[in-house]
Design an enzyme around this catalytic site. Structure first.
Site, mmCIF file in Angstrom:
data_model
loop_
_atom_site.group_PDB
_atom_site.id
_atom_site.type_symbol
_atom_site.label_atom_id
_atom_site.label_comp_id
_atom_site.label_asym_id
_atom_site.label_seq_id
_atom_site.Cartn_x
_atom_site.Cartn_y
_atom_site.Cartn_z
ATOM 1 C CE LYS A 100 -106.095 36.511 38.159
ATOM 2 N NZ LYS A 100 -106.505 35.716 37.015
ATOM 3 C CG ASN A 101 -108.703 36.908 34.441
ATOM 4 O OD1 ASN A 101 -107.655 37.051 35.082
ATOM 5 N ND2 ASN A 101 -109.341 35.748 34.376
ATOM 6 N NE ARG B 225 -101.177 31.503 30.707
ATOM 7 C CZ ARG B 225 -100.230 30.764 30.162
ATOM 8 N NH1 ARG B 225 -99.180 30.386 30.843
ATOM 9 N NH2 ARG B 225 -100.319 30.395 28.912
ATOM 10 C CB CYS C 75 -103.368 28.748 37.857
ATOM 11 S SG CYS C 75 -103.933 29.977 39.039
ATOM 12 N NE ARG D 247 -103.054 28.780 31.777
ATOM 13 C CZ ARG D 247 -103.363 29.686 32.709
ATOM 14 N NH1 ARG D 247 -102.855 29.596 33.923
ATOM 15 N NH2 ARG D 247 -104.173 30.692 32.433
ATOM 16 N N PRO D 248 -100.234 26.456 26.184
ATOM 17 C CG PRO D 248 -100.925 25.300 24.274
ATOM 18 C CD PRO D 248 -101.121 25.372 25.758
ATOM 19 C CB ILE D 249 -98.368 31.532 24.216
ATOM 20 C CG1 ILE D 249 -96.887 31.185 24.116
ATOM 21 C CG2 ILE D 249 -98.765 31.738 25.663
ATOM 22 C CD1 ILE D 249 -95.998 32.385 24.353
ATOM 23 C CG ASP D 250 -100.565 27.234 19.819
ATOM 24 O OD1 ASP D 250 -100.863 27.199 21.033
ATOM 25 O OD2 ASP D 250 -101.329 26.827 18.932
ATOM 26 C CD GLN D 251 -104.146 29.147 17.966
ATOM 27 O OE1 GLN D 251 -104.796 29.747 17.107
ATOM 28 N NE2 GLN D 251 -103.415 28.079 17.697
ATOM 29 C CG ASP E 225 -111.269 31.482 35.361
ATOM 30 O OD1 ASP E 225 -110.535 30.511 35.128
ATOM 31 O OD2 ASP E 225 -111.095 32.605 34.841
ATOM 32 C CB ILE F 269 -111.430 25.855 29.210
ATOM 33 C CG1 ILE F 269 -112.861 26.404 29.103
ATOM 34 C CG2 ILE F 269 -110.397 26.869 28.714
ATOM 35 C CD1 ILE F 269 -113.285 26.888 27.746
ATOM 36 N NE ARG G 114 -101.567 34.556 40.517
ATOM 37 C CZ ARG G 114 -102.099 33.702 39.651
ATOM 38 N NH1 ARG G 114 -102.120 32.420 39.894
ATOM 39 N NH2 ARG G 114 -102.597 34.123 38.504
HETATM 40 N N1 EPU Z 1 -104.699 27.792 24.173
HETATM 41 C C1 EPU Z 1 -103.844 27.242 23.244
HETATM 42 N N2 EPU Z 1 -102.982 28.099 22.614
HETATM 43 C C2 EPU Z 1 -102.923 29.419 22.878
HETATM 44 C C3 EPU Z 1 -103.793 29.958 23.850
HETATM 45 C C4 EPU Z 1 -104.672 29.114 24.486
HETATM 46 O O1 EPU Z 1 -103.868 26.045 22.980
HETATM 47 O O2 EPU Z 1 -102.115 30.122 22.265
HETATM 48 C C5 EPU Z 1 -105.661 26.903 24.854
HETATM 49 C C6 EPU Z 1 -105.415 26.814 26.356
HETATM 50 O O3 EPU Z 1 -104.439 25.835 26.658
HETATM 51 C C7 EPU Z 1 -106.774 26.488 26.872
HETATM 52 C C8 EPU Z 1 -107.701 27.275 25.917
HETATM 53 O O4 EPU Z 1 -106.949 27.501 24.743
HETATM 54 O O5 EPU Z 1 -107.008 25.117 26.724
HETATM 55 C C9 EPU Z 1 -108.189 28.611 26.448
HETATM 56 O O6 EPU Z 1 -107.093 29.366 26.941
HETATM 57 P P1 EPU Z 1 -107.166 30.938 27.123
HETATM 58 O O7 EPU Z 1 -106.159 31.549 26.247
HETATM 59 O O8 EPU Z 1 -108.586 31.375 26.994
HETATM 60 O O9 EPU Z 1 -106.705 31.083 28.623
HETATM 61 P P2 EPU Z 1 -105.583 32.015 29.225
HETATM 62 O O10 EPU Z 1 -105.461 33.277 28.446
HETATM 63 O O11 EPU Z 1 -104.355 31.219 29.489
HETATM 64 C C10 EPU Z 1 -107.295 33.329 30.701
HETATM 65 C C11 EPU Z 1 -107.414 33.675 32.142
HETATM 66 C C12 EPU Z 1 -107.704 32.425 32.939
HETATM 67 C C13 EPU Z 1 -108.991 31.804 32.420
HETATM 68 C C14 EPU Z 1 -108.904 31.560 30.918
HETATM 69 C C15 EPU Z 1 -110.208 31.083 30.300
HETATM 70 C C16 EPU Z 1 -105.965 35.558 32.451
HETATM 71 C C17 EPU Z 1 -104.680 36.082 32.938
HETATM 72 N N3 EPU Z 1 -106.161 34.254 32.586
HETATM 73 O O12 EPU Z 1 -106.238 32.370 30.614
HETATM 74 O O13 EPU Z 1 -107.903 32.856 34.265
HETATM 75 O O14 EPU Z 1 -109.194 30.562 33.051
HETATM 76 O O15 EPU Z 1 -108.539 32.785 30.244
HETATM 77 O O16 EPU Z 1 -111.235 31.987 30.535
HETATM 78 O O17 EPU Z 1 -106.802 36.304 31.966
HETATM 79 C C18 EPU Z 1 -108.081 32.551 36.580
HETATM 80 O O18 EPU Z 1 -108.480 33.730 36.639
HETATM 81 O O19 EPU Z 1 -108.137 31.762 37.553
HETATM 82 C C19 EPU Z 1 -107.557 32.044 35.321
HETATM 83 C C20 EPU Z 1 -106.869 30.919 35.231
#
Ligand code: EPU
Length: 431
Positions: free
Chosen positions: A23-24, A94, A118, A123-127, A308, A330, A400
């Site tokens: 999926k991811n 997401r 979820c 779940r910020p996207i600042d990075q 996950d 995480i 999903r």
């Molecule tokens: N984070 C920030 N800022 C950012 C991005 C991330 O603070 O700009 C923090 C997050 O809040 C978290 C950590 O960094 O604490 C890691 O977040 P990551 O970006 O790795 O997670 P994600 O991209 O939101 C994806 C998967 C998730 C999986 C995580 C970790 C997708 C669509 N989602 O989420 O998948 O848990 O990576 O491996 O690929 C799932 O499949 O059930 C699922 C939630």
């Protein structure tokens, strides 16, 4: 009308299960098709609702999407005519954030609804934004949209040191950098198998990405990507979920179409818990006959134990001999499922990122709710191990990310079915 899963627990599992595409990886590779000039044939696509939504979004943007067979699609984004990402579709998932990197890379301009997905705490996207800005973009959030624009139209390369290991930002920056003017360097990059899969997909279409799978990824921008054919890797978490299901319910199952290397973090923990796991070339055989041992688990970026899989392993530890400590490394909050496991008799205390699970001899079936995708998988695992009947609602979360979960588990002897209930009455049974 409400659809639920109904499980009669206590039946060991026997037979084989074939794992679908990841999926991811799929949810990043489908938006990546926006960068390709020509037809991309993508194989081993999982049939899950997150994938259908993304394919629908691409079609709304003007992509031609043709289903070749159950697991293969052809996507042609050569003639994208519309760049308005449909709000209602994008906010459901997401992975819609990958449309920002892909549209920015292709057109130097993107307006994408803030993503859903979820509820795992903040779940910020600042990075992601930090990366786009380092590559020359102006980014702001308004009217529920992430608006990113490159003033001169083409992404410049850039150097980004991520503040934390993030899968989403690593892949999004990779997407934005693929067609950039210069070189992009991502430091402290995520190393998950799907990060490598996205890089392999892009490279197979003509990109120049080095170092995926290490913590420094270098992307030398190329002028264009051409079409090609690519097969998505098997889903590490789907495989891990069925491994946990065998651990919880007992029995012996051959889990096929996997990359055993990707499962090592899960295999090692299950072996510590007394489960037998035999690694074959593209399969693992999982067997549990005796007691489950207690274990401590801490979730970490790959190659650590995946977040996950946290809820699924918690469901198994509920029936382990002794007390286990689970630490979420995480996300801020990934224990919303604990109340549901308690309905089945589990003894779990949560304090912040730590859950202490006191094993009991057996769970008991109950009506429970799938509050997110992996929480839903944990309810299924608990239901398979429990005495009596478990009914799980909120199964759209499970759909999903898991293709044909009911069929795959029924195939190994689980008593699980989908039931449809109207106005509180049981209406139909679907196999
Ligand atoms: N984070 C920030 N800022 C950012 C991005 C991330 O603070 O700009 C923090 C997050 O809040 C978290 C950590 O960094 O604490 C890691 O977040 P990551 O970006 O790795 O997670 P994600 O991209 O939101 C994806 C998967 C998730 C999986 C995580 C970790 C997708 C669509 N989602 O989420 O998948 O848990 O990576 O491996 O690929 C799932 O499949 O059930 C699922 C939630």
């Amino acid at each position: 009308m409400l659809t639920k899963y109904q499980i009669q627990g206590g039946k060991p599992l026997h037979g084989s299960i074939t794992i679908s595409g990841a999926k991811n990886a799929a949810v990043a590779i489908i938006p990546a098709a926006l960068l390709v000039d020509g037809v991309c044939r993508i194989e081993n696509i999982p049939q899950i609702s997150d994938v259908s939504l993304l394919l629908q979004i691409l079609q709304e943007l003007g992509a031609e999407v043709r289903t070749v067979n159950r697991t293969t699609v052809d996507i042609d984004c050569s003639h994208i005519r519309n760049r308005q990402v449909p709000y209602d579709l994008a906010r459901k998932i997401r992975a819609s954030y990958y449309l920002v990197g892909a549209l920015l890379g292709r057109f130097g301009w993107a307006e994408v609804p803030l993503p859903g997905g979820c509820d795992l705490g903040g779940r910020p996207i600042d990075q992601h934004v930090k990366g786009f800005v380092a590559m020359g973009a102006e980014v702001d959030v308004r009217n529920g949209l992430i608006c990113a624009k490159i003033p001169n139209g083409r992404v410049a390369g850039g150097q980004v040191y991520l503040d934390m290991v993030t899968v989403g930002a690593t892949m999004n920056i990779m997407l934005a950098g693929t067609l950039a003017e210069g070189m992009t360097v991502i430091e402290n990059a995520a190393k998950e198998p799907h990060v490598v899969d996205l890089a392999n997909f892009l490279n197979s279409m003509g990109a120049n990405i080095m170092g995926a799978g290490t913590d420094v990824i270098k992307i030398r921008g190329v002028k264009r990507l051409r079409g090609g054919c690519y097969s998505i890797i098997p889903d590490q978490i789907e495989a891990g979920t069925y491994m946990a299901a065998v651990a919880a319910a007992g029995g012996e199952v051959l889990i096929q179409n996997v990359i055993p290397k990707h499962l090592e973090c899960i295999t090692a923990k299950l072996v510590e818990m007394g489960v037998e796991v035999e690694e074959l070339d593209d399969a693992v055989r999982v067997k549990r006959t005796g007691m489950i041992n207690r274990a401590n688990v801490k979730t970490m970026p790959y190659p650590g134990f995946p977040t996950d899989m946290q809820s699924q392993i918690a469901a198994v530890l509920c029936i382990a001999a002794g007390t286990s400590v689970l630490t979420e490394g995480i996300f801020d909050s990934r224990y919303r499922y604990v109340d549901e496991l308690r309905r089945m008799g589990a003894h779990i205390q949560v304090d912040g990122k730590v859950a202490v699970i006191e094993g009991i001899s057996s769970l008991t079936g109950a009506p429970v709710h799938a509050c997110d995708l992996r929480a839903g998988a944990a309810m299924v695992i608990a239901g398979l191990a429990a005495q009596g009947t478990t009914e799980i609602d909120g199964i759209h979360h499970i759909e999903r990310g898991y293709e044909n979960l009911v069929g795959k588990l029924s195939g190994v002897g689980a008593d699980i079915r989908e039931i449809t209930v109207e106005d509180g009455e049981l209406q139909t049974h679907v196999g």
